[in-house]
Design a protein around this motif. Structure first.
Motif, PDB file in Angstrom:
ATOM      1  N   ASP A  46       0.873  -1.169   0.000  1.00 24.39           N
ATOM      2  CA  ASP A  46       0.000   0.000   0.000  1.00 24.39           C
ATOM      3  C   ASP A  46       0.912   1.222   0.000  1.00 24.39           C
ATOM      4  OD1 ASP A  46      -1.907   1.935   0.331  1.00 24.39           O
ATOM      5  OD2 ASP A  46      -2.531   1.326   2.339  1.00 24.39           O
TER       6      ASP A  46
ATOM      7  N   SER B 216       6.199  -0.133   6.874  1.00 19.76           N
ATOM      8  CA  SER B 216       5.548  -0.521   8.126  1.00 19.76           C
ATOM      9  C   SER B 216       6.151  -1.823   8.655  1.00 19.76           C
ATOM     10  CB  SER B 216       4.044  -0.690   7.918  1.00 19.76           C
ATOM     11  OG  SER B 216       3.772  -1.730   6.980  1.00 19.76           O
TER      12      SER B 216
ATOM     13  N   THR C 194       2.592  -1.345   4.338  1.00 20.52           N
ATOM     14  CA  THR C 194       2.381   0.072   4.044  1.00 20.52           C
ATOM     15  C   THR C 194       3.746   0.710   3.776  1.00 20.52           C
ATOM     16  OG1 THR C 194       0.426   0.189   5.458  1.00 20.52           O
ATOM     17  CG2 THR C 194       1.496   2.267   4.918  1.00 20.52           C
TER      18      THR C 194
ATOM     19  N   LYS D  70       5.389   4.336   2.889  1.00 23.29           N
ATOM     20  CA  LYS D  70       5.085   5.771   2.842  1.00 23.29           C
ATOM     21  C   LYS D  70       6.325   6.564   2.434  1.00 23.29           C
ATOM     22  CE  LYS D  70       2.430   9.237   5.358  1.00 23.29           C
ATOM     23  NZ  LYS D  70       1.531   9.462   6.505  1.00 23.29           N
TER      24      LYS D  70
ATOM     25  N   ILE E 261       2.205   4.098  11.154  1.00 22.70           N
ATOM     26  CA  ILE E 261       1.674   3.196  10.120  1.00 22.70           C
ATOM     27  C   ILE E 261       1.738   1.731  10.547  1.00 22.70           C
ATOM     28  CG2 ILE E 261       2.207   4.810   8.254  1.00 22.70           C
ATOM     29  CD1 ILE E 261       4.622   3.136   7.519  1.00 22.70           C
TER      30      ILE E 261
END
Length: 280
Positions: free
Chosen positions: A77, A210, A229, A231, A264
């Protein structure tokens, strides 16, 4: 022989269904073996494409590796991809949990970007050869003087050839539910680049993975399906900085990435034995 083959064909699915430990080792062995096979395919493709060691070979590696996540039951993600659209050279820094980080790296790897990795990786069979072909910068972590020399050369190359470098500032794999203190190499790299080329600078772009603890636990021998995740944070400018600013730059990046990692990952901060200033 036929009976043995039938037995194995029945046994493997049964163990995959009933034994988490078997699944752990099966996935780990598959991952290593499959990456070696993909590297063997990438070697001639890279030589045909670029004629030898060239950062453009990372395109070949990226294209071959991006599907591996599906076999392992992993999904990414990703947010903040727009921050990688920054023009010119820059230094990417990210946390480092396991060899699975390579899959996330290939998920978002920008063009003309390669990595800084430990020297031992060059001896990892076909994977080592393809890493060399991809222009990966190898450093000897045991010899600080040699590592600094390599990083200084990498800074010059980064600006001369307009490339990006991905560095893991923790320096080693870490699955402790928090970030390890950052080593300063990545930050010296970014500062040295702009010092040696006054008209240009190399910002730092942090990327945070994450925690893998919801699907991958090495000690407990668990390797399930899961979503990671990833980011990508806005760039941190280094313009005008010198070596005197490296410690503050490292601390600022650490605090920012640690905060995002805990957020996260849905984790509570891990109490450090040396107090909250361990990373300073």
């Amino acid at each position: 022989m036929d009976a043995l083959l039938v037995f194995l064909l029945l046994l493997v699915p049964l163990l995959l269904w009933t034994s988490s430990t078997f699944v752990f080792y099966f996935k780990k062995c598959f991952y290593v073996a499959y990456m070696m096979i993909l590297a063997a395919i990438a070697i001639p493709l890279g030589i045909l494409k670029s004629g030898g060691r060239d950062i453009e070979n990372m395109r070949v590696i990226r294209a071959l590796v991006r599907h591996v996540k599906y076999f392992l039951g992993l999904r990414f993600d990703v947010s903040g991809l727009e921050h990688l659209q920054t023009e010119g050279p820059y230094v990417i820094i990210s946390n480092h949990q396991s060899s699975l980080d390579v899959l996330g790296l290939m998920e978002v790897l920008p063009d003309r970007c390669t990595m800084v990795a430990k020297k031992e990786l060059v001896y990892a069979g076909t994977v080592g050869i393809v890493c060399w072909l991809g222009g990966i910068v190898f450093i000897n972590r045991k010899k600080t003087r040699d590592a600094k020399s390599v990083m200084a050369g990498a800074a010059k190359t980064m600006l001369d050839d307009q490339i990006r470098l991905w560095v893991f500032p923790e320096g080693t794999r870490n699955q402790r539910g928090d970030l390890l203190p950052f080593k300063k190499g990545a930050f010296h790299l970014a500062v040295q680049a702009q010092v040696s080329h006054r008209a240009m600078c190399a910002p730092i772009i942090p990327i945070v993975f994450s925690s893998y603890s919801n699907f991958y636990l090495r000690k407990e021998k668990q390797f399930n399906s899961g979503t990671i995740t990833l980011k990508i944070l806005p760039k941190i400018e280094t313009k005008g900085m010198t070596s005197d600013n490296v410690a503050d730059l490292s601390d600022k990046s650490y605090d920012l990435m640690r905060s995002v990692f805990l957020d996260i990952s849905g984790s509570a901060p891990v109490t450090q034995s040396n107090g909250p200033s361990l990373h300073h």
